[in-house]
Design a protein around this motif. Structure first.
Motif, mmCIF file in Angstrom:
data_model
loop_
_atom_site.group_PDB
_atom_site.id
_atom_site.type_symbol
_atom_site.label_atom_id
_atom_site.label_comp_id
_atom_site.label_asym_id
_atom_site.label_seq_id
_atom_site.Cartn_x
_atom_site.Cartn_y
_atom_site.Cartn_z
ATOM 1 N N THR A 168 0.803 -1.226 0.000
ATOM 2 C CA THR A 168 0.000 0.000 0.000
ATOM 3 C C THR A 168 0.834 1.273 0.000
ATOM 4 O O THR A 168 0.281 2.373 -0.018
ATOM 5 C CB THR A 168 -0.938 0.032 1.215
ATOM 6 N N ALA A 169 2.149 1.153 0.006
ATOM 7 C CA ALA A 169 2.987 2.350 -0.064
ATOM 8 C C ALA A 169 2.863 2.986 -1.448
ATOM 9 O O ALA A 169 2.615 2.290 -2.434
ATOM 10 C CB ALA A 169 4.445 1.995 0.218
ATOM 11 N N PRO A 170 3.029 4.298 -1.564
ATOM 12 C CA PRO A 170 2.967 4.925 -2.892
ATOM 13 C C PRO A 170 4.023 4.340 -3.832
ATOM 14 O O PRO A 170 5.110 3.945 -3.411
ATOM 15 C CB PRO A 170 3.259 6.400 -2.594
ATOM 16 N N MET A 171 3.675 4.285 -5.104
ATOM 17 C CA MET A 171 4.612 3.848 -6.128
ATOM 18 C C MET A 171 4.998 5.040 -6.996
ATOM 19 O O MET A 171 4.197 5.942 -7.232
ATOM 20 C CB MET A 171 3.985 2.758 -7.010
ATOM 21 N N ARG A 172 6.211 5.026 -7.488
ATOM 22 C CA ARG A 172 6.661 6.018 -8.455
ATOM 23 C C ARG A 172 6.552 5.382 -9.834
ATOM 24 O O ARG A 172 7.125 4.317 -10.089
ATOM 25 C CB ARG A 172 8.101 6.449 -8.158
ATOM 26 N N VAL A 173 5.800 6.030 -10.722
ATOM 27 C CA VAL A 173 5.469 5.409 -12.002
ATOM 28 C C VAL A 173 5.740 6.368 -13.158
ATOM 29 O O VAL A 173 5.798 7.588 -12.980
ATOM 30 C CB VAL A 173 3.983 4.980 -12.029
ATOM 31 N N ASN A 174 5.887 5.787 -14.345
ATOM 32 C CA ASN A 174 5.972 6.614 -15.547
ATOM 33 C C ASN A 174 4.560 6.934 -16.045
ATOM 34 O O ASN A 174 3.577 6.330 -15.599
ATOM 35 C CB ASN A 174 6.824 5.953 -16.626
ATOM 36 N N SER A 175 4.455 7.877 -16.959
ATOM 37 C CA SER A 175 3.131 8.372 -17.335
ATOM 38 C C SER A 175 3.146 8.814 -18.790
ATOM 39 O O SER A 175 3.932 9.680 -19.170
ATOM 40 C CB SER A 175 2.757 9.553 -16.431
ATOM 41 N N ALA A 176 2.269 8.198 -19.609
ATOM 42 C CA ALA A 176 2.264 8.474 -21.048
ATOM 43 C C ALA A 176 0.840 8.397 -21.593
ATOM 44 O O ALA A 176 0.529 7.573 -22.440
ATOM 45 C CB ALA A 176 3.165 7.480 -21.784
ATOM 46 N N HIS A 177 -0.040 9.288 -21.092
ATOM 47 C CA HIS A 177 -1.436 9.222 -21.516
ATOM 48 C C HIS A 177 -2.089 10.593 -21.412
ATOM 49 O O HIS A 177 -1.720 11.401 -20.569
ATOM 50 C CB HIS A 177 -2.211 8.211 -20.660
ATOM 51 N N HIS A 178 -3.071 10.830 -22.288
ATOM 52 C CA HIS A 178 -3.841 12.067 -22.196
ATOM 53 C C HIS A 178 -5.299 11.780 -21.853
ATOM 54 O O HIS A 178 -6.063 12.701 -21.574
ATOM 55 C CB HIS A 178 -3.764 12.863 -23.513
ATOM 56 N N GLN A 179 -5.688 10.493 -21.856
ATOM 57 C CA GLN A 179 -7.002 10.080 -21.412
ATOM 58 C C GLN A 179 -6.876 9.333 -20.092
ATOM 59 O O GLN A 179 -5.780 8.930 -19.698
ATOM 60 C CB GLN A 179 -7.676 9.176 -22.443
ATOM 61 N N ALA A 180 -8.001 9.120 -19.416
ATOM 62 C CA ALA A 180 -7.988 8.391 -18.151
ATOM 63 C C ALA A 180 -9.368 7.804 -17.904
ATOM 64 O O ALA A 180 -10.355 8.201 -18.536
ATOM 65 C CB ALA A 180 -7.599 9.310 -17.002
ATOM 66 N N VAL A 181 -9.435 6.870 -16.989
ATOM 67 C CA VAL A 181 -10.719 6.298 -16.588
ATOM 68 C C VAL A 181 -11.492 7.339 -15.780
ATOM 69 O O VAL A 181 -10.943 7.963 -14.870
ATOM 70 C CB VAL A 181 -10.501 5.016 -15.757
ATOM 71 N N ALA A 182 -12.775 7.509 -16.112
ATOM 72 C CA ALA A 182 -13.661 8.378 -15.340
ATOM 73 C C ALA A 182 -14.441 7.556 -14.318
ATOM 74 O O ALA A 182 -14.490 7.893 -13.132
ATOM 75 C CB ALA A 182 -14.610 9.134 -16.260
ATOM 76 N N THR A 183 -15.061 6.457 -14.778
ATOM 77 C CA THR A 183 -15.754 5.523 -13.891
ATOM 78 C C THR A 183 -15.291 4.120 -14.226
ATOM 79 O O THR A 183 -15.073 3.796 -15.400
ATOM 80 C CB THR A 183 -17.283 5.621 -14.055
ATOM 81 N N ALA A 184 -15.149 3.282 -13.209
ATOM 82 C CA ALA A 184 -14.516 1.970 -13.386
ATOM 83 C C ALA A 184 -15.440 0.910 -13.954
ATOM 84 O O ALA A 184 -14.973 -0.114 -14.446
ATOM 85 C CB ALA A 184 -13.939 1.486 -12.059
ATOM 86 N N GLY A 185 -16.753 1.107 -13.895
ATOM 87 C CA GLY A 185 -17.672 0.107 -14.423
ATOM 88 C C GLY A 185 -18.377 -0.667 -13.328
ATOM 89 O O GLY A 185 -18.011 -0.611 -12.155
ATOM 90 N N ASP A 186 -19.397 -1.417 -13.719
ATOM 91 C CA ASP A 186 -20.241 -2.149 -12.774
ATOM 92 C C ASP A 186 -19.435 -3.172 -11.987
ATOM 93 O O ASP A 186 -18.840 -4.082 -12.554
ATOM 94 C CB ASP A 186 -21.365 -2.866 -13.526
ATOM 95 N N GLY A 187 -19.407 -3.006 -10.671
ATOM 96 C CA GLY A 187 -18.715 -3.945 -9.804
ATOM 97 C C GLY A 187 -17.217 -3.788 -9.774
ATOM 98 O O GLY A 187 -16.538 -4.475 -8.999
#
Length: 237
Positions: A168-187
């Motif tokens: 559960t500790a924060p992760m340092r990640v790379n990032s290459a996107h201009h879109q993202a998830v708004a809602t994750a979906g049913d369940g």
């Protein structure tokens, strides 16, 4: 049990021009090497939607890769595409068919970057078409520094599959996107977020293993990234 589970890996595609006078498939080698290092046997999947179920009958798991393109807003009721949106219909048609076939067969799915967004759409979720237009004070999710370096941190949601894999500790990640998830979906659940609130991962506890991350763990920017591939391949056994 196979010594190495067979993992289908989706390919990127480009029209004629550039490297070839004919249409071609390609993918960075580190996707394949990450699967091999985790104990899997990766095989590349041509874009044949009609064969998606046949592929999944032979495979033990599915890795949906990223790429410099976007999921068609028509698939999630997003209206007209934003001017910054780039579509690859042939690829998306195949990947959606493959994801749905894998989920129906309850075979493990790992989605990376755009693959995570497509997985959310398969769950019934929605996307943000262009982060700078939708998130005030957003980070540079298309990081200016190399993808082999971190772009920002993500917070991991406790109690999720992802937390069981990486902690559960924060992760340092790379990032290459201009879109993202708004809602994750049913369940489905959001399992990671960036400091600006942008969703960085989704999963669905109703499936054997259905996990998506917005960053690229195949680069192993964070020392815990390889654990994501190890958990995925283990679930495929």
């Amino acid at each position: 049990m196979r010594a190495r589970p067979i993992i289908g890996v989706t390919l990127d595609s480009e029209p004629a021009g550039g490297w070839s006078k004919l249409p071609w498939y390609a993918l960075r080698q580190n996707y394949f090497s990450a699967v091999v290092a985790a104990g899997g046997l990766p095989v590349a999947l041509p874009h044949e939607p009609a064969l998606a179920a046949a592929y999944m009958a032979e495979l033990d798991g599915l890795l949906v890769t990223g790429g410099a393109f976007d999921v068609d807003p028509a698939l999630w009721g997003g209206g007209a595409p934003h001017p910054k949106v780039t579509l690859k219909p042939g690829r998306t048609d195949f990947e959606m068919a493959a994801v749905r076939a894998a989920l129906a067969a309850d075979k493990p799915v790992l989605g990376i970057c755009g693959g995570q967004q497509l997985l959310a759409v398969a769950f019934g979720g929605t996307l943000i078409q262009h982060i700078p237009d939708a998130v005030a004070g957003a980070l540079a999710h298309e990081q200016p520094n190399p993808r082999t370096e971190p772009g920002h941190e993500v917070a991991i949601a406790p109690g999720t599959l992802l937390a069981r894999i990486v902690g559960t500790a924060p992760m340092r990640v790379n990032s290459a996107h201009h879109q993202a998830v708004a809602t994750a979906g049913d369940g489905a659940l959001v399992n990671a977020v960036a400091p600006d609130g942008v969703v960085e991962g989704v999963e669905h506890p109703g499936h054997r293993f259905a996990l998506g991350v917005q960053w690229h763990p195949e680069y192993a920017v964070d020392p815990r990234d390889p654990a994501i591939f190890s958990a995925f391949v283990e679930a495929c056994r």
